[in-house]
Design an enzyme around this catalytic site. Structure first.
Site, short mmCIF file in Angstrom:
data_model
loop_
_atom_site.label_atom_id
_atom_site.label_comp_id
_atom_site.label_asym_id
_atom_site.label_seq_id
_atom_site.Cartn_x
_atom_site.Cartn_y
_atom_site.Cartn_z
N SER A 424 7.19 -10.29 8.91
CA SER A 424 6.94 -9.13 8.05
C SER A 424 5.49 -8.65 8.22
O SER A 424 4.60 -9.46 8.46
CB SER A 424 7.17 -9.57 6.61
OG SER A 424 7.39 -8.48 5.77
N GLN A 502 4.36 -0.76 11.93
CA GLN A 502 4.52 -0.14 10.60
C GLN A 502 3.38 0.86 10.41
O GLN A 502 2.21 0.48 10.34
CB GLN A 502 4.45 -1.22 9.51
CG GLN A 502 4.72 -0.65 8.12
CD GLN A 502 4.46 -1.66 7.02
OE1 GLN A 502 3.36 -2.22 6.94
NE2 GLN A 502 5.43 -1.88 6.14
N TYR A 583 1.41 2.99 -1.74
CA TYR A 583 0.58 3.73 -0.80
C TYR A 583 1.01 5.21 -0.80
O TYR A 583 1.83 5.61 -1.63
CB TYR A 583 0.66 3.08 0.59
CG TYR A 583 0.10 1.67 0.57
CD1 TYR A 583 -1.23 1.44 0.17
CD2 TYR A 583 0.88 0.57 0.87
CE1 TYR A 583 -1.75 0.16 0.10
CE2 TYR A 583 0.36 -0.73 0.80
CZ TYR A 583 -0.96 -0.92 0.41
OH TYR A 583 -1.48 -2.18 0.33
N ARG A 631 10.26 1.34 4.78
CA ARG A 631 10.08 0.32 3.73
C ARG A 631 9.95 1.01 2.38
O ARG A 631 9.14 1.93 2.21
CB ARG A 631 8.87 -0.57 4.02
CG ARG A 631 8.76 -1.70 3.00
CD ARG A 631 7.72 -2.75 3.38
NE ARG A 631 8.37 -3.90 3.98
CZ ARG A 631 7.90 -5.17 3.89
NH1 ARG A 631 6.79 -5.43 3.25
NH2 ARG A 631 8.54 -6.16 4.45
N ARG A 725 4.85 -14.86 4.17
CA ARG A 725 3.93 -15.99 3.96
C ARG A 725 4.32 -17.25 4.71
O ARG A 725 3.44 -17.92 5.26
CB ARG A 725 3.77 -16.24 2.46
CG ARG A 725 2.94 -15.15 1.78
CD ARG A 725 3.12 -15.16 0.29
NE ARG A 725 4.50 -14.94 -0.08
CZ ARG A 725 4.99 -15.10 -1.30
NH1 ARG A 725 4.20 -15.50 -2.27
NH2 ARG A 725 6.24 -14.86 -1.55
C1 LIG Z 1 -1.49 -11.25 3.22
C2 LIG Z 1 -0.36 -10.27 3.06
C3 LIG Z 1 -0.49 -8.99 3.54
C4 LIG Z 1 0.53 -8.08 3.43
N1 LIG Z 1 0.43 -6.85 4.02
C5 LIG Z 1 1.50 -6.04 4.07
C6 LIG Z 1 1.50 -4.86 4.86
O1 LIG Z 1 0.56 -4.56 5.55
N2 LIG Z 1 2.59 -4.06 4.82
C7 LIG Z 1 3.69 -4.38 4.07
O2 LIG Z 1 4.65 -3.62 4.04
N3 LIG Z 1 3.73 -5.52 3.37
C8 LIG Z 1 2.68 -6.35 3.37
N4 LIG Z 1 2.77 -7.55 2.71
C9 LIG Z 1 4.02 -7.92 2.05
C10 LIG Z 1 4.88 -8.76 3.00
O3 LIG Z 1 5.28 -8.03 4.13
C11 LIG Z 1 6.12 -9.28 2.27
O4 LIG Z 1 6.89 -8.17 1.88
C12 LIG Z 1 5.78 -10.13 1.06
O5 LIG Z 1 4.74 -11.03 1.36
C13 LIG Z 1 6.99 -10.93 0.57
O6 LIG Z 1 7.47 -11.78 1.58
P1 LIG Z 1 7.21 -13.38 1.57
O7 LIG Z 1 7.74 -13.88 0.27
O8 LIG Z 1 7.98 -13.89 2.75
O9 LIG Z 1 5.73 -13.60 1.70
C14 LIG Z 1 1.71 -8.47 2.79
C15 LIG Z 1 1.84 -9.74 2.28
C16 LIG Z 1 0.83 -10.66 2.43
C17 LIG Z 1 1.03 -12.06 1.91
#
Ligand SMILES: Cc1cc2nc3c(=O)[nH]c(=O)nc-3n(C[C@H](O)[C@H](O)[C@H](O)COP(=O)(O)O)c2cc1C
Ligand SMILES: Cc1cc2nc3c(=O)[nH]c(=O)nc-3n(C[C@H](O)[C@H](O)[C@H](O)COP(=O)(O)OP(=O)(O)OC[C@H]3O[C@@H](n4cnc5c(N)ncnc54)[C@H](O)[C@@H]3O)c2cc1C
Length: 775
Positions: A424, A502, A583, A631, A725
């Protein structure tokens, strides 16, 4: 103590007999408005765990119940002319009458006073009682009297159901789905004694009314059901014993939660128990279990704290505290299962094939996972995996290993992904002037080597003022293009993964510090003016954005197009438009952040106008053979904000505009949000959008092991799972998960092959029981 149980259902009777047994000096009375052998309802089901506690607390009752039990292991689905059966599910059922009679007899044996045919009007009728148990069921008069104390929250659910019996003996827990000209009906059927089965028929309110069942009497509605399920009934009759109910005898389930469970009325302590305190939908059959568990816990607390009047307040407080947790857990699982049956007709029944429909039904409560199904019925699950793999274009020979659902390929437009796992997008805030450098090459390169089929760099911004922080990636100049090309080429030549991009614009969440210096905090120096749908700052301390003018829109549109052309030329395999998380594009979609009164604000159509304009412009320059996803924040988690229903409307619009996939995230739109986190917490949004809008989806959020991904993909709740994560913690997440579930076909980089056998052996060794040697 003098104890009076108002209501002689499972809760009142079982508590009465336990208390009398534990402390024979108590004077215990159960007052029931019905006659002793008179009761509504047919059979109820139980779990093994409840039986175990019953055995411990009163072996005599448990034994009598066990003798009268019917045990069965199989679940059978009757659907679209097919019958599919799985085994290993272990239920026990007993007639409600039989069970109450066993409890009544045991009460008498132990010296509990049973009073029948007395309709109690209120607890004041028992002013001499030290303890009054309000065990008078879901429509409790006692609870209603003290509603301002107990604060009941009763949520009436939309579906209609009727609880019937039949003299046909079913040998499996049977779910029978039938379509009429107006929609779907389902029957939940299980045998509970030598001659009778419970037969609950359920449908939506719309279908119920479309058939005019609301105008039928009981005989007519029974005849209607007999006709509808004639094939399954095979000449047998349906029976009703709900003569006390008026009209057609169809009910709505009410989900009940009470804020408080006990009250001192001046003379006696009054406490809620069983259905008068809480309800759990019959879809997971736990109402009787909860009533019995309540009775056990209250007795246990008297044993622990003291069987005397002075202890009552402490006992009631402890009872409520402990039972609340278990009740919430069961109600949660029951809610998922109940909601599945509420939407089954509109969401799954018309579109899913019987095999996948069965899988979706079995996992409806989200408490039973893929590996849990394997433990229950390996043969059936392996058959399903083979079926799923064939649908995904893999056809292993009969003796070859079949990939589990997450390891099947996925094709969309001209892109074929090797499996269903996506890295992701995650902002790393480590770029200079938007240019990816060695950090990004190593970070994304190693994750692409780790087995995920598709890797996304973080949100990449279309202009300098589109960045969240000065450390964000961008794609507006040649230096950035060249650096991205190096990254994309590495992934294409050195790994089997594909790489998506993205694209986004930070909008009002821009010009902030990098995460580790103060997330969302405005830059003290070097910031830039912000734009958004409306002039609302994200935090009170944030820079106030300017509400976008048409000129601003034209400039942003041109930036998105230019960045897309660069992404196309660099060779990215897929493009995602970031319209989530508050955003810029998301700020148009949410009514919390879009207060405009022009054609870009107000209705769904207006709020989506600018994001769709960007999407269409980008789609027009993005190659036809490469897919695009969008998204969305499928829930703003805040009153007045977007809900999954709104997200489904937007998903339909993007689908109509040519989006191939919807990436279903949520939240981060307003700081005051109140998200409800938990395992797979955003997957229901993906499920809804995929199956109602019929568009492929990406599920994301707290998906952290192969078992989660397999359950999601197999049930058709998403087509891909994005894992964020866990990939930060382990670049080789997919390789490691494959090894953990024994999937040997997952490729490892050829340079790393020598580590593979050792890794698998170490896992096996860690899983094996420890050998204890004598010193
Ligand atoms: C450090 C970090 C940065 C993130 N940056 C973005 C991003 O740039 N674009 C986005 O759509 N989601 C971003 N997210 C959200 C993740 O893509 C994801 O949707 C969210 O962490 C939930 O997934 P997980 O439970 O597997 O961590 C970010 C998440 C984390 C932890
Ligand atoms: C369609 C359907 C299917 C179900 N299937 C299952 C299942 O498979 N498994 C399962 O575990 N549970 C099932 N349940 C739920 C289960 O029936 C209840 O959760 C359970 O009976 C609760 O027990 P209780 O003692 O709290 O209440 P009840 O069983 O409702 O008993 C309350 C008693 O109080 C009496 N009463 C009420 N008011 C008064 C008054 N004023 N004076 C005197 N007496 C009064 C009533 O006559 C009744 O006998 C199902 C429920 C429904 C509606």
């Amino acid at each position: 103590m003098r104890i009076v149980c108002i209501g002689g259902g499972p809760a009142g009777l079982y508590f009465a007999l336990l208390m009398k047994k534990q402390h024979p000096a108590h004077q215990v009375t159960v007052v029931e408005r019905n006659r002793p052998f008179d009761t509504f309802g047919w059979g109820v089901v139980f779990s093994d765990a409840t039986m175990q506690s019953m055995r411990q607390w009163d072996p005599q009752t448990a034994q009598a119940i066990e003798i009268a039990f019917n045990h069965w292991d199989d679940i059978e689905l009757v659907f679209k002319g097919r019958r599919i059966r799985t085994t290993g599910h272990g239920f026990v059922g007993i007639g409600r009458k039989k069970m109450l009679n066993i409890l009544q007899e045991r009460c008498i044996e132990l010296g509990v006073e049973l009073v029948f045919e007395r309709d109690v009007q209120g607890d004041e009728e028992f002013a001499d009682a030290d303890l009054v148990i309000s065990s008078d069921g879901v429509n409790s008069r006692i609870r209603a009297k003290y509603a301002d104390v107990f604060k009941p929250d009763m949520l009436m659910r939309p579906n209609r159901y009727i609880w019937l019996g039949t003299d046909k003996r079913f040998d499996a827990f049977t779910f029978d789905f039938r379509r009429t000209e107006h929609g779907w009906f389902q029957a939940h059927i299980y045998r509970f004694d030598d001659t009778t089965s419970t037969f609950i028929v359920e449908t939506t309110d719309e279908v119920f009314k479309a058939h005019g069942i609301d105008k039928m009497d009981q005989d007519q509605s029974v005849a209607f059901c007999e006709n509808l399920f004639a094939e399954t009934l095979d000449g047998h009759r349906l029976m009703t014993n709900a003569q006390h109910l008026r009209g057609s005898a169809w009910l709505n389930f009410g989900r009940l939660i009470c804020e408080k469970w006990s009250h001192f009325n001046g003379n006696s302590h009054v406490v809620l128990m069983g259905d008068s305190a809480h309800t759990a939908h019959f879809a997971i059959g736990s109402g009787t279990k909860l009533a019995i568990d309540d009775a056990i816990e209250l007795t246990r607390q008297f044993d622990l704290i003291g069987h005397d009047k002075a202890s009552i307040p402490a006992v009631l407080a402890a009872y409520e505290e402990i039972r609340r947790v278990d009740v919430a857990r069961i109600q949660n699982a029951a809610r998922n299962a109940m909601e599945w049956f509420e939407v089954v007709g509109t969401r799954y029944a018309d579109t899913l094939e019987p095999e996948q429909f069965m899988y979706s039904m079995l996992t409806r409560s989200q408490r039973i996972s893929h590996e849990n199904l394997r433990l229950r019925d390996r043969n059936w699950l392996e058959g399903y995996e083979r079926w799923f793999a064939a649908r995904a274009g893999v056809d292993p020979a009969p003796n070859d290993a079949v990939p589990s659902p997450m390891f099947t390929p996925f094709r969309i437009r001209g892109l074929t992904l090797k499996n269903r796992i996506v890295v992701s997008p995650m902002a790393m805030y480590s770029a200079t002037d938007g240019v990816p450098d060695d950090f990004h090459l190593v970070h994304l390169g190693s994750r692409a080597m780790g087995g995920a089929a598709l890797v996304f760099p973080e949100m990449t911004c279309v202009s300098p003022d589109a960045r969240i922080t000065p450390g964000c990636l961008g794609l507006w100049n040649d230096a950035q293009s060249a650096a991205f090309r190096r990254l994309v080429d590495f992934i294409h030549t050195q790994t089997p993964a594909k790489i998506g991009l993205q694209l986004g614009h930070a909008g009002r969440k821009g010009a902030t510090k990098v995460a580790w210096e103060g997330i969302d905090q405005p830059l003290e120096h070097g910031g830039w003016p912000l734009i958004s749908a409306s002039a609302l700052p994200y935090l009170k301390t944030s820079v106030v954005p300017r509400a976008m003018t048409r000129d601003d829109m034209d400039r942003v549109l041109a930036d998105f197009i230019a960045a897309t052309e660069r992404a196309r030329d660099i060779g990215f395999d897929m493009l995602e438009l970031h319209a989530a998380h508050g955003y810029l594009l998301s700020s148009f979609l949410s009514p919390l952040t879009n207060l405009r009164d022009d054609e870009y604000g107000g209705s769904h159509e207006n709020r989506a106008r600018f994001p769709l304009e960007v999407f269409r412009a980008v789609r027009a320059v993005w190659p036809q053979d490469r897919p695009m996803s969008v998204r969305l924040s499928a829930h703003d988690w805040y009153e007045g904000g977007n809900t999954p229903e709104d997200a489904a409307i937007f998903a339909q619009m993007f689908k109509d505009a040519g989006a191939d996939m919807i990436d279903c995230s949520s939240g981060q739109v307003v700081k005051e949000e109140q998200p409800v986190y938990g395992r797979l917490f955003q997957t229901p949004f993906s499920d809804k959008i995929r199956n109602e809008i019929q568009v492929p989806t990406i599920a994301v959020g707290a998906i952290s092991e192969a078992d989660h991904a397999n359950s999601i993909i197999a049930a058709g709740r998403a087509d891909l799972c994005a894992v964020a994560r866990p990939h930060l913690a382990d670049p080789f997440f997919v390789m490691h998960e494959a090894a953990r579930i024994g999937y040997a076909e997952q490729p490892w980089p050829k340079q790393y092959h020598s580590a593979r056998a050792q890794y698998v052996n170490n896992l096996a060794r860690a899983a094996a029981p420890a050998i204890v040697s004598k010193p």
